[in-house]
Design a protein around this motif. Structure first.
Motif, PDB file in Angstrom:
ATOM      1  N   ARG A 130     -18.243  51.167  32.669  1.00 14.33           N
ATOM      2  CA  ARG A 130     -18.929  50.886  31.498  1.00 14.33           C
ATOM      3  C   ARG A 130     -18.799  51.972  30.536  1.00 14.33           C
ATOM      4  O   ARG A 130     -18.926  52.977  31.030  1.00 14.33           O
ATOM      5  N   GLU A 337     -25.455  45.644  27.426  1.00 18.37           N
ATOM      6  CA  GLU A 337     -26.339  45.353  28.244  1.00 18.37           C
ATOM      7  C   GLU A 337     -27.107  46.578  28.467  1.00 18.37           C
ATOM      8  O   GLU A 337     -26.258  47.426  28.708  1.00 18.37           O
ATOM      9  N   ASN A 338     -28.393  46.867  28.410  1.00 14.88           N
ATOM     10  CA  ASN A 338     -28.940  47.916  28.429  1.00 14.88           C
ATOM     11  C   ASN A 338     -28.267  49.204  27.737  1.00 14.88           C
ATOM     12  O   ASN A 338     -28.211  50.334  28.420  1.00 14.88           O
ATOM     13  N   ARG A 342     -19.524  46.522  29.388  1.00 18.46           N
ATOM     14  CA  ARG A 342     -18.859  46.877  30.764  1.00 18.46           C
ATOM     15  C   ARG A 342     -17.343  46.751  30.346  1.00 18.46           C
ATOM     16  O   ARG A 342     -16.637  45.973  29.639  1.00 18.46           O
TER      17      ARG A 342
END
Ligand code: OSB
Ligand code: MG
Length: 371
Positions: A130, A337-338, A342
């Motif tokens: 990520r 995401e956060n 990824r």
């Protein structure tokens, strides 16, 4: 593996929001997509990041089409296999035009990774699954707009904010962000809009705990940046000035910058990016991060792959698809995401170009069968 055909698509994509830098504003932009067809039925995709006009660099989407169609593609032969290394060798006679070269070289990397059934990031030597996502915020109409935009991106989870600056829009916006939003991870990018005579502006910026100041001085300069970095504490990051491994070595030896961003389009592709990575990170021990050029999901796949390398020590200019476009031209779209994107486990760049969408957006399509 041999390549039998190359297809160039000139697509125009509309940004969700106008993007303004010290060298101009963009809303709709061209992207030259490069599709290579292997003799085994496999294919690979790349994207040329040159803009509509010669503002960020001398290349434009038109010069890129010219150089690709009339020089780079004809230098390849269908009787030979093309690894990216072979491609660099075969096209060495063409000086400059790094964005044109990178578009085609990236397509060959994607093809190579797909043929081996491995993700491109693993082929490049990546070490993480990520990548840290930052966002680049254009010059805004007002301080209120700026605070609102930056707050919105922080809510979305982005791990650092970069704001574009120019004379007249520099110290005030930084102060306003510090006042309203506190000590968030923040850096500025001048896109070469200043000179050493603006030292007072840099001294003022120096008091605000910025992660770095990106390309404050002339777009080809290394010497004045070295001088500036001796006069202020904030790290200097070079973007425009680093166009090759040689320039990276010079910047290291001259101490022109503490950090660089690597944009594979600016330096001529992944192989050149890896060479810069070796010089700047492995040999000199300095950190780098991966820059962006408002790429579609295809170009962004190549950035994500590079950002998995060791030594990428800051968040990258790689945001989610929705930060740039209403809908992207790949499936699935890139999502944050956060604060992370990824790195896909699927082969190649890990996303599929939407061919129908691409055909629909194309204003021009150039098919070249290799000699
Ligand atoms: O200087 O980093 C730059 C976009 C176009 C041209 C130059 C730059 C940029 C950005 C956008 O800052 C980064 C992104 O793609 O998110
Ligand atoms: Mg920049």
């Amino acid at each position: 593996m041999a390549v039998k055909r190359v297809i160039l698509y000139e697509v125009w994509v509309r940004l969700r929001r106008r993007f303004e830098t010290s060298f101009g504003a963009t809303r709709e932009r061209p992207a030259i997509l490069v599709r290579v067809l292997g003799d085994d039925g496999e294919e690979g995709w790349g994207e040329v990041v040159a803009g509509e006009g010669p503002w960020y660099s001398y290349e434009t989407y038109e010069t890129a089409i010219h150089i690709l169609r009339d020089y780079l593609i004809p230098l390849m032969s269908r009787r030979r296999a093309y690894t990216p290394v072979d491609f660099i060798e075969a096209t060495r006679v063409v000086r400059g035009h790094n964005m044109a070269k990178a578009g085609l070289e990236h397509a060959l990397w994607d093809l190579e990774a797909r043929r081996r059934r491995i993700p491109l990031w693993r082929l490049l030597g990546g070490v993480r699954d990520r990548v840290e996502s930052g966002v680049s915020v254009g010059i805004q109409p007002s301080i209120d707009d700026l605070i609102e935009t930056v707050s919105h991106h922080l809510d979305e989870g982005y791990r650092r904010i970069k704001i574009k600056i120019k004379p007249g829009w520099d110290v005030e916006p930084v102060k306003a962000i510090r006042r309203e939003l506190g000590d968030i991870p923040l850096q500025v990018d001048a896109n070469a809009a200043y000179s050493l005579s603006d030292i007072q502006t840099f001294r003022d910026l120096d008091d605000h705990n910025l992660l770095m100041i990106e390309q404050p001085l002339h777009y080809e300069d290394l010497l004045d940046h070295a001088e500036l970095s001796r006069r202020i504490r904030t790290p200097i990051c070079l973007d425009e000035s680093i166009t090759s491994p040689r320039r990276a070595l010079e910047a290291h030896k001259l101490d022109s910058a503490q950090v660089i961003n690597v944009k594979p389009g600016r330096v001529g592709g992944h192989l050149e990016s890896l060479r810069i990575h070796r010089i700047w990170y492995e040999e000199a021990g300095r950190p780098l991060w991966i820059g962006g050029m408002l790429e579609t999901g295809i170009g962004r796949g190549h950035l994500v792959a590079l950002a998995t390398l060791p030594g990428v020590g800051y968040p990258n200019d790689i945001s989610g698809s929705s930060r740039y476009y209403e809908s992207d031209i790949v499936e699935p779209e890139w999502v944050v995401e956060n604060g992370y994107i990824r790195a896909p486990e699927r082969p190649g760049i890990g996303v599929e170009p939407l061919l129908d969408e691409i055909e629909m957006l194309s204003r021009r399509r150039i098919v070249v069968d290799l000699p």
